[in-house]
Enzyme design. Sequence first.
Site, PDB file in Angstrom:
ATOM      1  N   TYR A   1       0.861  -1.187   0.000  1.00  0.00           N
ATOM      2  CA  TYR A   1       0.000   0.000   0.000  1.00  0.00           C
ATOM      3  C   TYR A   1       0.890   1.227   0.000  1.00  0.00           C
ATOM      4  O   TYR A   1       2.027   1.191   0.528  1.00  0.00           O
ATOM      5  CB  TYR A   1      -0.904  -0.007   1.247  1.00  0.00           C
TER       6      TYR A   1
ATOM      7  N   TYR B   1      -0.787 -10.266  -1.431  1.00  0.00           N
ATOM      8  CA  TYR B   1       0.329  -9.707  -0.667  1.00  0.00           C
ATOM      9  C   TYR B   1       0.333 -10.242   0.754  1.00  0.00           C
ATOM     10  O   TYR B   1      -0.699 -10.674   1.266  1.00  0.00           O
ATOM     11  CB  TYR B   1       0.249  -8.167  -0.642  1.00  0.00           C
TER      12      TYR B   1
ATOM     13  N   ARG C   1      -2.745 -12.491   1.739  1.00  0.00           N
ATOM     14  CA  ARG C   1      -4.136 -12.142   1.422  1.00  0.00           C
ATOM     15  C   ARG C   1      -4.292 -12.227  -0.091  1.00  0.00           C
ATOM     16  O   ARG C   1      -3.413 -11.784  -0.828  1.00  0.00           O
ATOM     17  CB  ARG C   1      -4.438 -10.687   1.829  1.00  0.00           C
TER      18      ARG C   1
ATOM     19  N   HIS D   1      -7.126  -7.938  -3.993  1.00  0.00           N
ATOM     20  CA  HIS D   1      -8.449  -7.324  -3.817  1.00  0.00           C
ATOM     21  C   HIS D   1      -8.360  -5.815  -3.914  1.00  0.00           C
ATOM     22  O   HIS D   1      -7.283  -5.229  -3.788  1.00  0.00           O
ATOM     23  CB  HIS D   1      -9.024  -7.706  -2.444  1.00  0.00           C
TER      24      HIS D   1
ATOM     25  N   HIS E   1     -10.270  -2.535  -1.972  1.00  0.00           N
ATOM     26  CA  HIS E   1     -11.156  -2.161  -0.860  1.00  0.00           C
ATOM     27  C   HIS E   1     -12.131  -1.071  -1.304  1.00  0.00           C
ATOM     28  O   HIS E   1     -11.741  -0.154  -2.037  1.00  0.00           O
ATOM     29  CB  HIS E   1     -10.350  -1.537   0.286  1.00  0.00           C
TER      30      HIS E   1
HETATM   31  C1  BEZ Z   1      -5.915  -5.402   4.054  1.00  0.00           C
HETATM   32  O1  BEZ Z   1      -5.457  -4.331   3.733  1.00  0.00           O
HETATM   33  O2  BEZ Z   1      -6.637  -5.929   3.271  1.00  0.00           O
HETATM   34  C2  BEZ Z   1      -5.583  -6.078   5.349  1.00  0.00           C
HETATM   35  C3  BEZ Z   1      -4.267  -6.223   5.721  1.00  0.00           C
HETATM   36  C4  BEZ Z   1      -3.967  -6.830   6.930  1.00  0.00           C
HETATM   37  C5  BEZ Z   1      -5.002  -7.321   7.723  1.00  0.00           C
HETATM   38  C6  BEZ Z   1      -6.312  -7.193   7.312  1.00  0.00           C
HETATM   39  C7  BEZ Z   1      -6.617  -6.559   6.117  1.00  0.00           C
HETATM   40 FE    FE Z   2      -6.028  -4.939   1.526  1.00  0.00          FE
END
Ligand code: BEZ
Ligand code: FE
Length: 304
Positions: free
Chosen positions: A157, A193, A214, A217, A219
């Site tokens: 990010y 990531y 993860r 995606h 957000h």
């Molecule tokens: C996210 O940015 O998607 C995320 C990262 C770490 C923990 C939960 C969500």
């Molecule tokens: Fe995220």
Amino acid sequence: MPQFTETELTAAVIRSFEDTPDPRAKFLLQELVKSLHEYVRKTDLTFEEWEYAIDFLTRTGQKCTPIRQEFILLSDVMGVSMLVDAVNHRDRGGATETTVLGPFYVGEHKVMPHGADISATLPGERMFVQSRVTDLKHKPLAGVPVDVWHADDEGYYDSQKTSYATQGPTSRARFVTDADGRFFFRTILPCSYPIPTDGPVGEMIVQTRRHAMRPAHVHFLVDAPGYQPLITHVFMAGDKYLDSDVVFGVKDELVASIQKRSDAVMPDGKPTAEPWHLMTYEFRMKPGEGSAPKPMMANATEAA
Ligand code: BEZ
Ligand code: FE
């Protein structure tokens, strides 16, 4: 002087909260005591283990900064964030499913015009995102702010990079829906990531042989007056981590097929010289109220 046995001790601590003026606070604290004491009894917790836990929680707090929330990360990887989400959104009634906010909703969501490229300075495969915000009967909702944020094509990010202080946000913006409830923008294809592993939470993930990934995606936070704020992600179909998200945040309805395109024009009629991807997703809002979470930087500024 009272001499407590194991079980009398629990009852005494529960009683000690009896005069708490706020009934909800009293209930939460008494139930917490019950669960914590039950855990200690069930596990025969040793002094060394108790000390380890205290040290772990201390380090978790020490890792927090105005733009880093290690406690939320801990809640995420223990499935607590998704459980809180689940008990608070039991009946969606056709509204879009919700998922975790995550620690990277840090702020600086500037309003951008429809069609803007929110990742213009970043390398990566180009993606066009087209979306609509409606009510449960598919009636478009106009003038609704939608915050968008995602990782770059290396899985970081903007706020995780040293360039953030000087260059400001990338792959992060706010759009406002038009009269048809629509908004659209250009960006890059995000990738899967790892959550941050340089703190105590990452240490736990590594030591317990879990993976830290993860699935890719984008957000979205949709905040329409008269509707419950919608905190969600849209995941990329085919990602290899969809079934094992480290924070348990994936729901089938939130997985979108991203089309690979080679047309010379994008949906807003503007030309493009390279192949691109198309994400299409519609958000359905549930009537109600609630306040959208504030970005972490806004909280930090208020506290200062
Ligand atoms: C996210 O940015 O998607 C995320 C990262 C770490 C923990 C939960 C969500
Ligand atoms: Fe995220």
